[in-house]
Design a protein around this motif. Structure first.
Motif, PDB file in Angstrom:
ATOM      1  N   SER A 288      -4.014  -3.506 -11.196  1.00 26.31           N
ATOM      2  CA  SER A 288      -3.880  -2.756 -12.457  1.00 26.31           C
ATOM      3  C   SER A 288      -4.825  -1.569 -12.549  1.00 26.31           C
ATOM      4  N   MET A 289      -5.754  -1.447 -11.602  1.00 26.91           N
ATOM      5  CA  MET A 289      -6.783  -0.425 -11.696  1.00 26.91           C
ATOM      6  C   MET A 289      -6.741   0.601 -10.556  1.00 26.91           C
ATOM      7  N   ALA A 290      -6.079   0.307  -9.439  1.00 24.61           N
ATOM      8  CA  ALA A 290      -6.202   1.090  -8.218  1.00 24.61           C
ATOM      9  C   ALA A 290      -5.774   2.545  -8.390  1.00 24.61           C
ATOM     10  N   TYR A 291      -4.610   2.783  -9.011  1.00 27.15           N
ATOM     11  CA  TYR A 291      -4.125   4.170  -9.111  1.00 27.15           C
ATOM     12  C   TYR A 291      -5.107   5.036  -9.896  1.00 27.15           C
ATOM     13  N   ASN A 292      -5.488   4.575 -11.058  1.00 25.00           N
ATOM     14  CA  ASN A 292      -6.402   5.348 -11.900  1.00 25.00           C
ATOM     15  C   ASN A 292      -7.757   5.527 -11.221  1.00 25.00           C
ATOM     16  N   SER A 293      -8.242   4.484 -10.526  1.00 23.77           N
ATOM     17  CA  SER A 293      -9.542   4.549  -9.868  1.00 23.77           C
ATOM     18  C   SER A 293      -9.541   5.578  -8.737  1.00 23.77           C
ATOM     19  N   LEU A 294      -8.435   5.690  -8.019  1.00 25.43           N
ATOM     20  CA  LEU A 294      -8.356   6.625  -6.893  1.00 25.43           C
ATOM     21  C   LEU A 294      -8.152   8.065  -7.375  1.00 25.43           C
ATOM     22  N   VAL A 295      -7.173   8.236  -8.267  1.00 25.90           N
ATOM     23  CA  VAL A 295      -6.798   9.596  -8.681  1.00 25.90           C
ATOM     24  C   VAL A 295      -7.857  10.214  -9.600  1.00 25.90           C
ATOM     25  N   ASN A 296      -8.327   9.452 -10.553  1.00 26.85           N
ATOM     26  CA  ASN A 296      -9.293   9.991 -11.510  1.00 26.85           C
ATOM     27  C   ASN A 296     -10.733   9.815 -11.056  1.00 26.85           C
ATOM     28  N   GLY A 297     -10.909   9.085  -9.942  1.00 24.21           N
ATOM     29  CA  GLY A 297     -12.259   8.867  -9.441  1.00 24.21           C
ATOM     30  C   GLY A 297     -12.613   9.819  -8.302  1.00 24.21           C
ATOM     31  N   ASN A 298     -11.821  10.892  -8.160  1.00 22.99           N
ATOM     32  CA  ASN A 298     -12.059  11.931  -7.138  1.00 22.99           C
ATOM     33  C   ASN A 298     -11.968  11.401  -5.700  1.00 22.99           C
ATOM     34  N   TYR A 299     -11.133  10.386  -5.496  1.00 19.09           N
ATOM     35  CA  TYR A 299     -10.892   9.903  -4.128  1.00 19.09           C
ATOM     36  C   TYR A 299      -9.662  10.570  -3.510  1.00 19.09           C
ATOM     37  N   VAL A 300      -8.932  11.302  -4.341  1.00 17.55           N
ATOM     38  CA  VAL A 300      -7.691  11.941  -3.878  1.00 17.55           C
ATOM     39  C   VAL A 300      -7.778  13.430  -4.147  1.00 17.55           C
ATOM     40  N   ASP A 301      -7.434  14.233  -3.145  1.00 14.76           N
ATOM     41  CA  ASP A 301      -7.415  15.693  -3.276  1.00 14.76           C
ATOM     42  C   ASP A 301      -6.048  16.183  -2.835  1.00 14.76           C
TER      43      ASP A 301
END
Length: 353
Positions: A288-301
């Motif tokens: 339930s947390m992975a997408y938001n954690s990656l995209v909004n946590g600056n892990y994705v560019d």
């Protein structure tokens, strides 16, 4: 009186002459019988000789499926030709086989093929006899060297890329097939290497080099499509041995629209990544947390996918077990905008912002 005696003596003489003639005829018969007997004894005293062998002494490169044959000067006593009188050895070890004799010929048929490139010694002993009792003066020996063992083993396929039932295959991939031995390039063609989608044959170029056959489609694979590949038993190795049966496998290409919930989240789930990455460690890879954690946590560019933090961490020797294929899927997802797609997941994400 004298004349009478002479006459009488003449009769006696005549009788003696007849008797002598009778003895003379008998003597001639006896002499002939003796001569005949001597001639017979003389003929049976001739030794048994080897006339020829089908494999000459010192021969090399002999077929490993060969029989060993020997011709004699006389017809043989069948009972004298056996495992004790016809010997074949490889070094110090006996070679077993079936021994037979017909007329003046003896044959040794090995119970299994000869070993390749090995020296063999053959011996015919003086126990072998002719039908009239003739024998050899000495054992007869000769030897030869076998040739290479022929390849009788069918080629096998070690692996294919993509593997059977693989999903999310990139649309620019080439099909590779790895063999366990060299195959005849002439047998790798559009009739023996077939790729289909449904009943439609996919056009493409086929090449072969160093035990690897390659199929390159004329156009990129279609998205989210099942392809069936087959190598037929027309494929043969250099010795002419064909594949034991047709080899068939399938793969499914990647969807045109990449869903985080459908493709990326299962990677983290399969590798149990959230055991380590949870609320106590970023990125939080719980479902339930992975997408938001990656995209909004600056892990994705999305502007520079290769520079994304998650990609750099994965390439930097991350302690997890994500495969190169899974890493490629994550990178492809980022290249396509790192979308969530799944509506339920989108609602979850919105509620968390």
């Amino acid at each position: 009186m004298k004349s009478i005696m002479i006459c009488a003596n003449g009769n006696v003489l005549s009788k003696y002459i007849k008797i002598l003639k009778s003895f003379s005829n008998l003597l001639v018969i006896v002499i002939l019988l003796l001569v005949s007997s001597c001639q017979k004894d003389e003929s049976t005293s001739n030794p048994l000789n080897v006339v020829s062998t089908n494999i000459s002494d010192g021969a090399t490169g002999i077929d490993v499926f060969s029989e060993i044959m020997i011709h004699f000067s006389e017809e043989l006593d069948v009972s004298s030709v056996n495992e004790n009188s016809f010997l074949v050895k490889k070094g110090q070890y006996p070679v077993y086989g079936k021994i037979s004799s017909v007329g003046n010929k003896a044959v040794f048929k090995p119970s299994q093929q000869l070993d390749g490139e090995q020296a063999y010694e053959c011996t015919i002993t003086t126990d072998v006899q002719g039908i009239n009792g003739e024998v050899m003066a000495n054992d007869y020996q000769w030897g030869f060297t076998s040739g290479e063992e022929p390849d009788m083993v069918a080629p096998q396929i070690k692996k294919s890329i993509p593997v059977d039932m693989e999903i999310s295959v990139f649309t620019n991939i080439e099909i590779l097939v790895y063999f366990d031995e060299e195959v005849d390039p002439e047998t790798i063609n559009n009739n023996s290497f077939i790729v289909k989608t449904g009943e439609t044959v996919v056009g493409g170029s086929i090449t072969y080099e160093a035990k690897v056959a390659k199929f390159i489609p004329d156009v990129e694979w279609m998205y989210e499509t099942v392809y069936t590949c087959m190598l037929t038993s027309d494929v043969k190795d250099l010795a002419g041995n064909a594949l034991a049966s047709n080899f068939e496998w399938q793969f499914t290409t990647i969807p045109e629209v990449l869903s985080f919930s459908a493709l990326i989240q299962p990677i983290f789930k399969d590798q149990d990544c959230w055991t380590c990455h949870n609320e106590n460690r970023d990125p939080d890879l719980r479902e339930s947390m992975a997408y938001n954690s990656l995209v909004n946590g600056n892990y994705v560019d999305t502007d520079s996918p290769e520079d994304s933090r998650i990609i750099k961490q994965l390439k930097g020797g991350h302690a997890g077990f994500i495969t190169q294929k899974e890493e490629g899927l994550i990178l492809e997802w980022i290249k396509r905008g790192a979308k969530i797609i799944n509506k339920e997941a989108m609602e979850i994400c919105k509620s968390m912002i």
